[in-house]
Scaffold this motif. Structure first.
Motif: not given
Length: 251
Positions: A165-193
């Motif tokens: 999942y892209p969390f870099g600066l450019t991605a944050s500008i474009l997908f900031g609200r997407h980031h907010e949604a996933i970070l606020k989710s209370t469901k169990p999650k695994l991030f692989v990078m």
């Protein structure tokens, strides 16, 4: 492997593949179905990129579902630049899984830059899970308000895995609200990078996840680039990571 067609609410026909556990599996897993979403179509993404991992999951006793989003592979329709339209594709496939496979649980797996979980905010509502659809900041306000009203109830979603999942600066500008949604989710999650990911540094990755809610697991692949993770050399590794995560959800 079985092939079928799933139609979305707006009439797009999606090519879907179901990978069933092999009949000789000694320890078949509970009926947890793993729904996998391929990388960005406009950059060459298709379900073929997930075939090896899906086969690996079937070998490990799970049912895995892959599909071509609109405009990819054998699916009809046109791919969108923002991934907004593809949200309907994911919803349609999840509904098909529920209606036809009678899952004990569903785990969603999103791969690469267009990662489905960035578009959803999973929250408990009674025995159901509401999925709120988010769009980019650049979309007109009236359209954004309309999208936010589209709450779809998905039963049995128990968690998700995010691959690259892209969390870099450019991605944050474009997908900031997407980031907010996933970070606020209370469901169990695994991030692989991979530690050599071209879109997100390890520091950015860790800083973003500090604010994540609920159970959060991470796995860093040393010396691995973003696109290497999508290659066949990493299929078995991805299947192992997903399997371990899913088994942990089953208690």
């Amino acid at each position: 492997m079985e092939s079928t067609t799933v139609e979305t609410s707006d009439g797009v026909k999606l090519h879907v593949l179901l990978f069933n556990p092999q009949s000789d599996v000694d320890d078949p897993k509970p009926n947890t179905v793993i729904v996998m979403v391929h990388p960005f179509t406009l950059l060459g993404g298709s379900q073929g990129l997930l075939r090896g991992t899906a086969m690996g999951l079937a070998e490990r006793g799970f049912k895995a579902v892959t599909f071509d989003t609109r405009g990819a592979g054998r699916s009809s329709g046109r791919a969108s630049l923002t991934g907004f339209s593809e949200v309907q594709d994911v919803i349609a496939v999840c509904k098909w899984v529920k209606e036809n496979l009678n899952p004990a649980g569903v785990v969603l797996v999103g791969s690469s830059a267009v990662n489905v979980f960035g578009k959803y905010s999973f929250q408990h509502t009674g025995s159901n899970i509401c999925v709120q659809i988010f769009v980019l900041r650049t979309r007109p306000q009236w359209e954004e308000r309309l999208v936010r009203l589209q709450l779809i109830k998905l039963d049995d979603v128990v968690g998700y895995v995010s691959l690259g999942y892209p969390f870099g600066l450019t991605a944050s500008i474009l997908f900031g609200r997407h980031h907010e949604a996933i970070l606020k989710s209370t469901k169990p999650k695994l991030f692989v990078m991979g530690t050599k990911d071209v879109f997100t540094s390890v520091k950015q990755f860790k800083n973003k996840l500090k604010s994540a809610s609920g159970r959060v697991e991470t796995h860093l692949l040393e010396g691995t680039t973003h696109f290497q993770m999508e290659g066949p050399a990493y299929d078995a590794k991805m299947a192992d990571l997903i399997t371990t995560f899913v088994q942990s959800l089953q208690g």
